[in-house]
Design a protein around this motif. Structure first.
Motif, mmCIF file in Angstrom:
data_model
loop_
_atom_site.group_PDB
_atom_site.id
_atom_site.type_symbol
_atom_site.label_atom_id
_atom_site.label_comp_id
_atom_site.label_asym_id
_atom_site.label_seq_id
_atom_site.Cartn_x
_atom_site.Cartn_y
_atom_site.Cartn_z
ATOM 1 N N VAL A 121 0.837 -1.201 0.000
ATOM 2 C CA VAL A 121 0.000 0.000 0.000
ATOM 3 C C VAL A 121 0.875 1.254 0.000
ATOM 4 O O VAL A 121 0.639 2.188 -0.770
ATOM 5 N N LEU A 122 1.909 1.262 0.814
ATOM 6 C CA LEU A 122 2.756 2.454 0.856
ATOM 7 C C LEU A 122 3.560 2.617 -0.430
ATOM 8 O O LEU A 122 3.939 3.725 -0.790
ATOM 9 N N LEU A 123 3.798 1.504 -1.145
ATOM 10 C CA LEU A 123 4.460 1.632 -2.448
ATOM 11 C C LEU A 123 3.528 2.307 -3.437
ATOM 12 O O LEU A 123 3.945 3.198 -4.185
ATOM 13 N N LEU A 124 2.244 1.894 -3.423
ATOM 14 C CA LEU A 124 1.300 2.518 -4.346
ATOM 15 C C LEU A 124 1.127 4.003 -4.039
ATOM 16 O O LEU A 124 0.920 4.812 -4.928
ATOM 17 N N PHE A 125 1.224 4.351 -2.750
ATOM 18 C CA PHE A 125 1.100 5.757 -2.372
ATOM 19 C C PHE A 125 2.438 6.502 -2.458
ATOM 20 O O PHE A 125 2.529 7.646 -2.021
ATOM 21 N N GLN B 251 5.168 6.277 -0.754
ATOM 22 C CA GLN B 251 5.720 6.720 0.530
ATOM 23 C C GLN B 251 7.148 6.204 0.648
ATOM 24 O O GLN B 251 7.366 5.013 0.813
ATOM 25 N N LYS B 252 8.126 7.117 0.546
ATOM 26 C CA LYS B 252 9.512 6.662 0.516
ATOM 27 C C LYS B 252 9.968 6.086 1.854
ATOM 28 O O LYS B 252 10.911 5.304 1.894
ATOM 29 N N TRP B 253 9.326 6.482 2.935
ATOM 30 C CA TRP B 253 9.831 6.022 4.235
ATOM 31 C C TRP B 253 9.642 4.534 4.437
ATOM 32 O O TRP B 253 10.248 3.937 5.315
ATOM 33 N N ARG B 254 8.805 3.922 3.567
ATOM 34 C CA ARG B 254 8.613 2.489 3.717
ATOM 35 C C ARG B 254 9.892 1.708 3.457
ATOM 36 O O ARG B 254 10.056 0.600 3.918
ATOM 37 N N MET B 255 10.839 2.294 2.695
ATOM 38 C CA MET B 255 11.991 1.519 2.230
ATOM 39 C C MET B 255 12.902 1.057 3.362
ATOM 40 O O MET B 255 13.582 0.054 3.227
ATOM 41 N N ALA B 256 12.928 1.820 4.463
ATOM 42 C CA ALA B 256 13.800 1.414 5.564
ATOM 43 C C ALA B 256 13.193 0.259 6.346
ATOM 44 O O ALA B 256 13.907 -0.478 7.016
ATOM 45 N N ILE B 257 11.877 0.110 6.278
ATOM 46 C CA ILE B 257 11.243 -0.855 7.173
ATOM 47 C C ILE B 257 10.547 -1.990 6.439
ATOM 48 O O ILE B 257 10.143 -2.953 7.057
ATOM 49 N N ASN B 258 10.421 -1.903 5.094
ATOM 50 C CA ASN B 258 9.575 -2.902 4.432
ATOM 51 C C ASN B 258 10.149 -4.305 4.538
ATOM 52 O O ASN B 258 9.418 -5.259 4.724
ATOM 53 N N ARG B 259 11.477 -4.435 4.424
ATOM 54 C CA ARG B 259 12.070 -5.767 4.446
ATOM 55 C C ARG B 259 11.742 -6.494 5.748
ATOM 56 O O ARG B 259 11.275 -7.642 5.740
ATOM 57 N N SER B 260 11.961 -5.812 6.871
ATOM 58 C CA SER B 260 11.724 -6.457 8.164
ATOM 59 C C SER B 260 10.241 -6.661 8.402
ATOM 60 O O SER B 260 9.832 -7.665 8.991
ATOM 61 N N LEU C 1 5.686 -3.258 -8.801
ATOM 62 C CA LEU C 1 4.497 -2.415 -8.840
ATOM 63 C C LEU C 1 3.231 -3.263 -9.003
ATOM 64 O O LEU C 1 2.239 -3.058 -8.305
ATOM 65 N N VAL C 2 3.285 -4.239 -9.917
ATOM 66 C CA VAL C 2 2.099 -5.070 -10.144
ATOM 67 C C VAL C 2 1.816 -5.922 -8.907
ATOM 68 O O VAL C 2 0.665 -6.079 -8.491
ATOM 69 N N LEU C 3 2.879 -6.461 -8.296
ATOM 70 C CA LEU C 3 2.667 -7.256 -7.084
ATOM 71 C C LEU C 3 2.052 -6.395 -5.988
ATOM 72 O O LEU C 3 1.190 -6.850 -5.246
ATOM 73 N N ALA C 4 2.488 -5.146 -5.904
ATOM 74 C CA ALA C 4 1.901 -4.247 -4.904
ATOM 75 C C ALA C 4 0.424 -4.042 -5.203
ATOM 76 O O ALA C 4 -0.417 -4.070 -4.297
ATOM 77 N N GLY C 5 0.104 -3.873 -6.485
ATOM 78 C CA GLY C 5 -1.294 -3.692 -6.866
ATOM 79 C C GLY C 5 -2.140 -4.914 -6.556
ATOM 80 O O GLY C 5 -3.304 -4.804 -6.199
ATOM 81 N N LEU C 6 -1.538 -6.112 -6.674
ATOM 82 C CA LEU C 6 -2.279 -7.334 -6.367
ATOM 83 C C LEU C 6 -2.356 -7.567 -4.869
ATOM 84 O O LEU C 6 -3.358 -8.036 -4.341
ATOM 85 N N ALA C 7 -1.259 -7.227 -4.174
ATOM 86 C CA ALA C 7 -1.199 -7.529 -2.740
ATOM 87 C C ALA C 7 -2.092 -6.602 -1.932
ATOM 88 O O ALA C 7 -2.543 -6.976 -0.852
ATOM 89 N N THR C 8 -2.370 -5.411 -2.442
ATOM 90 C CA THR C 8 -3.189 -4.472 -1.679
ATOM 91 C C THR C 8 -4.613 -4.998 -1.475
ATOM 92 O O THR C 8 -5.052 -5.130 -0.330
ATOM 93 N N PRO C 9 -5.347 -5.360 -2.542
ATOM 94 C CA PRO C 9 -6.657 -5.968 -2.269
ATOM 95 C C PRO C 9 -6.530 -7.312 -1.563
ATOM 96 O O PRO C 9 -7.404 -7.698 -0.787
ATOM 97 N N LEU C 10 -5.436 -8.013 -1.804
ATOM 98 C CA LEU C 10 -5.253 -9.324 -1.174
ATOM 99 C C LEU C 10 -5.198 -9.187 0.343
ATOM 100 O O LEU C 10 -5.871 -9.909 1.077
ATOM 101 N N VAL C 11 -4.398 -8.222 0.803
ATOM 102 C CA VAL C 11 -4.216 -8.068 2.249
ATOM 103 C C VAL C 11 -5.547 -7.663 2.891
ATOM 104 O O VAL C 11 -5.887 -8.114 3.987
#
Lengths: 577, 179
Positions: free
Chosen positions: A99-103, A105-114, A225-235
């Motif tokens: 969701v934060l990728l679609l929006f 939001q750059k701050w997600r990059m430090a925390i998304n992996r964990s 990007l496509v995975l983010a688009g699929l994962a958003t409704p999925l989640v």
């Protein structure tokens, strides 16, 4: 030329004077270094809890579910509570990465992996509970629609429990693939830095031979990007379907249309709380304060405050609708929750989930690391109570007062729950020692726009072109010429060159530092450096690739060691602290 | 076959690399490949790479997933063994469809995501036990490497690359490391 403009009002997301190479070194350090004592202590505790949980699971499976505290009225309790709790925690990872990728939001990059790692490990724990609950877990494959020897005996596609099977397995597998695809370039970085052959082999295997071609990156970004688009409704669908387990039943307190959005908000709420719990510790232990900054914690606190308030509105709506519906069973269910024998669980839930996040309205509190950690723990506990309240208090006083009863967990219930917490931390601690815990390739893409150093350069009106170069990794050289024209030097001349680069030590005005503090310099190497004339951190901090190479030529031992351990960067940190 | 020679120009900055790519393209040289430690935005356009069609495949795979879910549940719940569950008999697909929506959605996502990622791995030739092909290990750290084929024009190409700000220029026989 690419523009790296970002509004000056935005605070830097990467603090400190970081170059691209610094990002590499900082992310690789926890993996290449040795585990400290604290890690081993926490790991041992988690492992013991995990083993205890395995013992309880074996006892349950071999004896039967009668070893749990269930009875004929409360026939669903901790197992489903823990399942929903873990699935909820598993929501933040995909939310942050998708969701934060679609929006944007750059701050997600430090925390998304964990956060994604946490998601996957939490969904493992969640998946355990339905499988144990089956009683005969080796027949778990019966939930799949496969042709079988019983004739036309199929699974029931009208049942929300089966929807759950599909939702959770899709969620787990898609999250895993999303996570691993993002990991490939970072594993490749570790592979290319690895010096020991075993490590090199392992990281070569897990990086799938990632080479970083322009075409690969183009596909990589599209896939993300496509995975983010699929994962958003999925989640959103996953916790919606989890809530259907209750909402499609006709039990008062469960049979409500508000459940899907209410469960999703609750899941995000508890997931962010767990991310905060884990990352506040991790940034400290792995020295990642420059990447996971107070600003990141503050933003997560704001999400916690927002989703906590949504959950609060849902609680109050439930009460209102129970009264407004005029259905006395519904009214009794809620009155019984708040004032019945489980009143303490209800008020724990209310105060932990609705009241405690409201402190985050105050900037002082939401930027306080200790306070954020405290609230994150409180929210984790509160959200467990929410599920307990929904499940047990709706069941324990049903339509027939003669069967009213209470639920108390046995040591097996508790043991399995503790065991999953142990398992979760075992996985997370192993992850923190072997995986690149920050998406370093992604961080590098925003370094020039959001890094403190580059922001400063830009604000001074200077150009950013060429500033990615790092003197520690490369010098300007055209090899054919340099090798040919390089004059033979004797050691004294090399020494002169080396000292010229780092500056001479004057014993009368300067004090020698303890160089052994630098990782990679032992007592022997310190002697060598002292003999050459290097005594201070200031001198070490000025070393570049040229000086490292000269040092290697002079000492002849451990070639490449200084560069790999980044002595210069370490010395810089020592001076600043 | 004659060994093909390539030139490897190494850069230490993404902006310098971008302008170098544009210069080299303007001089009508063919860039074989660029290896970078992170996605440099706009590089694919500057190099003249065609846009990727992976998103289209994702859509098609999703449609396959939806079709599989529909056919499967129609066969299992309506054709093969229709039942009366909770007073709601399942004798017609359309009437029962609302109960099938969650799984139709999940399988659409499942097929779309996994098949797209598998396509990506196949097209980019990345899988377990695949050997990495970046010519310099520093290209996963902070270096950028441009590979250009040489056809008896070493001198002019080297000079051009030097002017674009390359920090290292190496001439490599490509077939040598192909064994």
């Amino acid at each position: 030329m690419a523009s790296h403009y970002e509004a000056p009002i935005r605070r830097p997301l990467v603090t400190g004077e970081k170059s691209y190479h610094d990002v590499t070194v900082d992310v690789a350090r926890p993996v290449e270094g040795k585990a400290n004592r604290a890690w081993w202590i926490v790991f041992s505790i988690a492992l013991v809890a995990f083993l205890w949980g395995i013992g309880c699971i074996i006892y349950t499976v071999s004896t039967g579910i009668g070893v749990w505290g269930l009875n004929k009225t409360v026939n669903w309790a901790w197992d489903i509570t823990n399942f929903v709790w873990w699935v909820g925690i598993g929501h933040a990872g995909t939310l942050i990465s998708a969701v934060l990728l679609l929006f944007r939001q750059k701050w997600r990059m430090a925390i998304n992996r964990s956060a994604e790692a946490m998601t996957i490990f939490a969904v493992f724990q969640a998946g355990l509970f339905p499988i144990i609950h089956m009683g005969r877990p080796w027949l778990a494959y019966w939930v799949l629609p496969i042709p079988n020897q019983f004739g036309s005996l199929w699974v029931n596609f009208n049942s929300p429990l089966l929807w759950d099977v599909f939702a959770i397995s899709t969620y787990l597998s898609v999250s895993l693939v999303f996570w691993w695809t993002g990991l490939l370039p970072d594993f490749a970085m570790l592979r290319d830095r690895a010096v020991r052959p075993f490590q090199k082999k392992i990281y070569a295997l897990v990086s799938f031979g990632w080479s970083g071609r322009a075409k690969d990156w183009q596909r990589f970004e599209e896939v993300s990007l496509v995975l983010a688009g699929l994962a958003t409704p999925l989640v959103l669908s996953v916790h919606t379907i989890v809530s259907f387990d209750f909402a499609t039943s006709i039990v008062p307190g469960w049979h409500t249309t508000i459940f899907p959005p209410y469960f999703v908000a609750g899941a995000i709420f508890s997931g962010f709380a767990m991310v905060n719990t884990l990352l506040i510790i991790m940034r400290k232990v792995c020295n990642l304060e420059d990447y996971i900054t107070v600003q990141h914690i503050e933003l997560m606190n704001i999400v916690i405050m927002l989703t906590g308030s949504i959950v609060g509105v849902a609680y109050i709506t439930e009460l209102f609708i129970a009264w407004y519906s005029g259905v006395e069973y519904e009214q009794f269910a809620f009155l019984n929750r708040a004032t019945g024998p489980y009143w303490w669980a209800y008020w724990c839930m209310m105060s932990f989930n609705v009241f405690s996040p409201q402190f985050m309205w105050f900037k002082k509190l939401r930027t306080s690391i200790m306070f954020s950690f405290f609230i994150s723990i409180v929210v984790n506990i509160g959200m467990w109570f929410e599920r307990f309240v929904i499940i047990v208090t709706s069941l324990h006083r049903d339509y027939l007062p003669s069967s009213w009863t209470m639920f108390s967990p046995t040591f097996v219930d508790i043991g399995i729950f503790i065991g999953t917490i142990g398992f979760f931390f075992v996985l997370f601690l192993l992850y923190a020692r072997t995986f690149p815990v920050i998406a370093q390739a992604e961080i590098k893409t925003i370094l020039k726009s959001s890094g403190e150093r580059y922001k400063r350069i830009r604000e001074n009106g200077e150009t950013l072109a060429g500033t990615g170069a790092d003197s520690r990794t490369s010098n300007f050289k055209i090899p054919e010429e340099t090798t040919a024209s390089k004059p033979l030097q004797d050691t004294t001349e090399k020494l002169g060159n080396l000292l010229e680069g780092v500056g001479r030590f004057d014993a009368s005005i300067q004090k020698a530092d303890d160089l052994k503090v630098i990782n990679g310099i032992g007592p022997k190497m310190e002697d060598v450096l002292n003999n050459i004339g290097i005594f201070t951190y200031a001198q070490v901090s000025k070393m570049t690739k040229r000086e490292y190479d000269l040092l290697d030529e002079i000492t002849g031992s451990f070639p490449g060691r200084a560069e790999r351990d980044d002595w210069s960067g370490q010395a810089k940190n020592l001076i600043n602290n | 076959m004659e060994a093909s020679k390539v030139i490897h120009a190494i850069y230490t900055d993404d902006d310098v690399l971008m302008s170098a790519v544009k210069t080299v393209k303007a001089e009508k040289y063919h860039i074989e490949d660029v290896f970078t430690p992170f996605p440099v935005h706009g590089l694919d356009k500057a190099m003249g790479l065609a846009p990727t069609r992976l998103a289209i495949t994702a859509f098609l795979y999703g449609a396959v997933g939806l079709a599989v879910a529909t056919v499967m549940m129609n066969y299992i719940m309506i054709q093969d063994w229709p039942q009366d569950i909770g007073g709601k008999p399942s004798f017609s697909f359309l009437e029962n469809m609302p109960a099938f929506v969650p799984i139709m959605f999940e399988l659409t996502v499942f097929f779309s995501a996994h098949l797209m990622v598998i396509t990506f791995y196949m097209r980019s030739k990345i899988w377990p036990f695949k050997k990495a092909e970046n010519p310099d290990p520093r290209t996963t750290d902070d270096h950028f490497l441009m590979e250009i084929a040489v056809h008896n024009n070493e001198e002019s190409l080297t000079n051009l690359l030097k002017d674009t700000g390359a920090v290292e220029i190496n001439i490599v026989n490509k077939d040598e490391d192909a064994h």
